[in-house]
Design a protein around this motif. Structure first.
Motif, PDB file in Angstrom:
ATOM      1  N   ILE A 140       0.844  -1.256   0.080  1.00 32.44           N
ATOM      2  CA  ILE A 140       0.055  -0.105   0.088  1.00 32.44           C
ATOM      3  C   ILE A 140       0.816   1.268  -0.029  1.00 32.44           C
ATOM      4  O   ILE A 140       0.853   2.171  -0.877  1.00 32.44           O
ATOM      5  CB  ILE A 140      -0.939   0.053   1.157  1.00 32.44           C
ATOM      6  N   THR A 141       1.889   1.365   0.910  1.00 34.39           N
ATOM      7  CA  THR A 141       2.831   2.392   0.963  1.00 34.39           C
ATOM      8  C   THR A 141       3.769   2.623  -0.314  1.00 34.39           C
ATOM      9  O   THR A 141       3.706   3.509  -0.962  1.00 34.39           O
ATOM     10  CB  THR A 141       3.700   2.192   2.182  1.00 34.39           C
ATOM     11  N   LEU A 142       4.002   1.605  -0.992  1.00 34.83           N
ATOM     12  CA  LEU A 142       4.707   1.343  -2.125  1.00 34.83           C
ATOM     13  C   LEU A 142       3.997   2.134  -3.188  1.00 34.83           C
ATOM     14  O   LEU A 142       4.344   2.881  -3.956  1.00 34.83           O
ATOM     15  CB  LEU A 142       5.191   0.038  -2.349  1.00 34.83           C
ATOM     16  N   VAL A 143       2.760   1.692  -3.557  1.00 40.32           N
ATOM     17  CA  VAL A 143       1.834   2.069  -4.496  1.00 40.32           C
ATOM     18  C   VAL A 143       1.631   3.467  -4.410  1.00 40.32           C
ATOM     19  O   VAL A 143       1.838   4.508  -5.181  1.00 40.32           O
ATOM     20  CB  VAL A 143       0.704   1.250  -4.677  1.00 40.32           C
ATOM     21  N   THR A 144       1.199   3.927  -2.939  1.00 38.31           N
ATOM     22  CA  THR A 144       0.920   5.339  -2.813  1.00 38.31           C
ATOM     23  C   THR A 144       2.211   6.204  -2.945  1.00 38.31           C
ATOM     24  O   THR A 144       2.210   7.262  -3.814  1.00 38.31           O
ATOM     25  CB  THR A 144       0.751   5.655  -1.531  1.00 38.31           C
ATOM     26  N   ALA A 145       3.344   5.780  -2.513  1.00 34.89           N
ATOM     27  CA  ALA A 145       4.746   6.430  -2.861  1.00 34.89           C
ATOM     28  C   ALA A 145       4.921   6.730  -4.296  1.00 34.89           C
ATOM     29  O   ALA A 145       5.451   7.707  -4.999  1.00 34.89           O
ATOM     30  CB  ALA A 145       5.815   5.913  -2.094  1.00 34.89           C
ATOM     31  N   GLY A 146       4.732   5.470  -5.155  1.00 33.48           N
ATOM     32  CA  GLY A 146       5.101   5.721  -6.297  1.00 33.48           C
ATOM     33  C   GLY A 146       4.088   6.587  -7.249  1.00 33.48           C
ATOM     34  O   GLY A 146       4.504   7.443  -7.996  1.00 33.48           O
ATOM     35  N   PHE A 147       2.667   6.743  -6.793  1.00 34.61           N
ATOM     36  CA  PHE A 147       1.782   7.489  -7.441  1.00 34.61           C
ATOM     37  C   PHE A 147       2.129   9.097  -7.044  1.00 34.61           C
ATOM     38  O   PHE A 147       2.056   9.987  -8.026  1.00 34.61           O
ATOM     39  CB  PHE A 147       0.362   7.384  -7.159  1.00 34.61           C
ATOM     40  N   ALA A 186      -5.298   1.654   2.880  1.00 29.30           N
ATOM     41  CA  ALA A 186      -5.250   1.839   0.921  1.00 29.30           C
ATOM     42  C   ALA A 186      -6.146   2.949   0.820  1.00 29.30           C
ATOM     43  O   ALA A 186      -5.716   3.612  -0.048  1.00 29.30           O
ATOM     44  CB  ALA A 186      -5.917   0.443   0.481  1.00 29.30           C
ATOM     45  N   SER A 187      -7.154   3.022   1.417  1.00 30.21           N
ATOM     46  CA  SER A 187      -8.154   4.394   1.091  1.00 30.21           C
ATOM     47  C   SER A 187      -7.388   5.482   1.392  1.00 30.21           C
ATOM     48  O   SER A 187      -7.658   6.595   0.818  1.00 30.21           O
ATOM     49  CB  SER A 187      -9.610   4.005   1.841  1.00 30.21           C
ATOM     50  N   THR A 188      -6.646   5.479   2.581  1.00 29.35           N
ATOM     51  CA  THR A 188      -5.976   6.913   2.953  1.00 29.35           C
ATOM     52  C   THR A 188      -4.977   7.247   1.833  1.00 29.35           C
ATOM     53  O   THR A 188      -4.863   8.169   1.575  1.00 29.35           O
ATOM     54  CB  THR A 188      -5.430   6.385   4.246  1.00 29.35           C
ATOM     55  N   GLY A 189      -4.270   6.022   1.129  1.00 34.87           N
ATOM     56  CA  GLY A 189      -3.195   6.301   0.368  1.00 34.87           C
ATOM     57  C   GLY A 189      -4.160   7.022  -0.992  1.00 34.87           C
ATOM     58  O   GLY A 189      -3.190   8.012  -1.657  1.00 34.87           O
ATOM     59  N   GLY A 243       4.031   3.899   6.013  1.00 33.55           N
ATOM     60  CA  GLY A 243       4.859   2.608   6.016  1.00 33.55           C
ATOM     61  C   GLY A 243       5.058   2.071   7.429  1.00 33.55           C
ATOM     62  O   GLY A 243       5.093   1.057   7.498  1.00 33.55           O
ATOM     63  N   ALA A 244       5.074   3.028   8.382  1.00 34.88           N
ATOM     64  CA  ALA A 244       5.290   2.203   9.809  1.00 34.88           C
ATOM     65  C   ALA A 244       4.152   1.715  10.199  1.00 34.88           C
ATOM     66  O   ALA A 244       4.076   0.591  10.723  1.00 34.88           O
ATOM     67  CB  ALA A 244       5.644   3.573  10.860  1.00 34.88           C
ATOM     68  N   ILE A 245       2.946   2.138   9.976  1.00 33.10           N
ATOM     69  CA  ILE A 245       1.507   1.443  10.310  1.00 33.10           C
ATOM     70  C   ILE A 245       1.439   0.150   9.478  1.00 33.10           C
ATOM     71  O   ILE A 245       0.789  -0.958   9.864  1.00 33.10           O
ATOM     72  CB  ILE A 245       0.308   2.520   9.748  1.00 33.10           C
ATOM     73  N   GLU A 246       1.773   0.271   8.081  1.00 32.41           N
ATOM     74  CA  GLU A 246       1.730  -0.980   7.341  1.00 32.41           C
ATOM     75  C   GLU A 246       2.715  -2.187   7.805  1.00 32.41           C
ATOM     76  O   GLU A 246       2.201  -3.220   7.843  1.00 32.41           O
ATOM     77  CB  GLU A 246       1.915  -0.754   5.831  1.00 32.41           C
ATOM     78  N   GLY A 275       0.648  -5.051   8.995  1.00 31.17           N
ATOM     79  CA  GLY A 275       0.547  -6.168   7.728  1.00 31.17           C
ATOM     80  C   GLY A 275      -0.273  -5.645   6.665  1.00 31.17           C
ATOM     81  O   GLY A 275      -0.815  -4.601   6.744  1.00 31.17           O
ATOM     82  N   ALA A 276      -0.175  -6.279   5.540  1.00 30.85           N
ATOM     83  CA  ALA A 276      -0.699  -5.840   4.205  1.00 30.85           C
ATOM     84  C   ALA A 276      -2.061  -5.979   4.186  1.00 30.85           C
ATOM     85  O   ALA A 276      -2.721  -6.785   5.016  1.00 30.85           O
ATOM     86  CB  ALA A 276      -0.113  -6.685   3.287  1.00 30.85           C
ATOM     87  N   GLY A 277      -2.775  -5.265   3.215  1.00 28.81           N
ATOM     88  CA  GLY A 277      -4.168  -5.550   3.036  1.00 28.81           C
ATOM     89  C   GLY A 277      -5.134  -5.020   3.918  1.00 28.81           C
ATOM     90  O   GLY A 277      -6.083  -5.049   3.699  1.00 28.81           O
ATOM     91  N   ASN A 278      -4.885  -3.805   4.424  1.00 30.30           N
ATOM     92  CA  ASN A 278      -5.706  -2.913   5.280  1.00 30.30           C
ATOM     93  C   ASN A 278      -6.515  -2.179   4.388  1.00 30.30           C
ATOM     94  O   ASN A 278      -5.866  -1.119   3.717  1.00 30.30           O
ATOM     95  CB  ASN A 278      -4.961  -2.293   6.362  1.00 30.30           C
TER      96      ASN A 278
END
Length: 130
Positions: free
Chosen positions: A3-10, A77-80, A63-66, A70-73
């Motif tokens: 989630i963090t990775l995709v958000t950071a990419g965009f 994801a909505s926050t990103g 990133g720290a929260i994720e 763990g993954a899949g929250n």
């Protein structure tokens, strides 16, 4: 940390667009440093700088929260997604005369995301400490 990775990419792509917009206007207006008294350039500089001021700490929190939960929250994801849309709104609003709803929504929304993630991180930290 998908989630963090995709958000950071965009967000990285959006930051690049904001950077290009400043550079293009600097070149066309022949302003190498500062804003040269050009209000449009000043708005683009501030949209770029405001992004740089807020997005990194928000991505760190995400990133720290994720990493903690763990993954899949879906909330994270909505926050990103929301963060990305808010930053577009803010940048779009900076090009319009104040006050305007785009800039306001982008700024206040980003503040809410920052505070919400900060509280979430603190709660998670105290939950894991016990």
């Amino acid at each position: 940390m998908m989630i963090t990775l995709v958000t950071a990419g965009f967000c990285g792509l959006l930051y690049f667009v904001l950077t290009l917009r400043v550079g293009q206007l600097r070149q066309s207006e022949k302003v190498m440093l500062g804003d040269g008294g050009n209000d449009v350039l000043l708005g683009r500089i501030r949209a770029h700088a405001n992004f740089a001021e807020f997005v990194p700490i928000i991505l760190i929190l995400m990133g720290a929260i994720e990493a903690s939960i763990g993954a899949g929250n879906e909330l994270l994801a909505s926050t990103g997604i929301l963060l990305f849309l808010l930053r577009i709104s803010h940048a779009f609003g900076m090009a319009r005369p104040a006050p305007n709803p785009f800039r306001l929504a982008g700024a206040v929304g980003t503040w809410i995301v920052l505070v919400g993630l900060s509280i979430w991180a603190i709660v998670l930290a105290y939950g894991h400490a016990g």
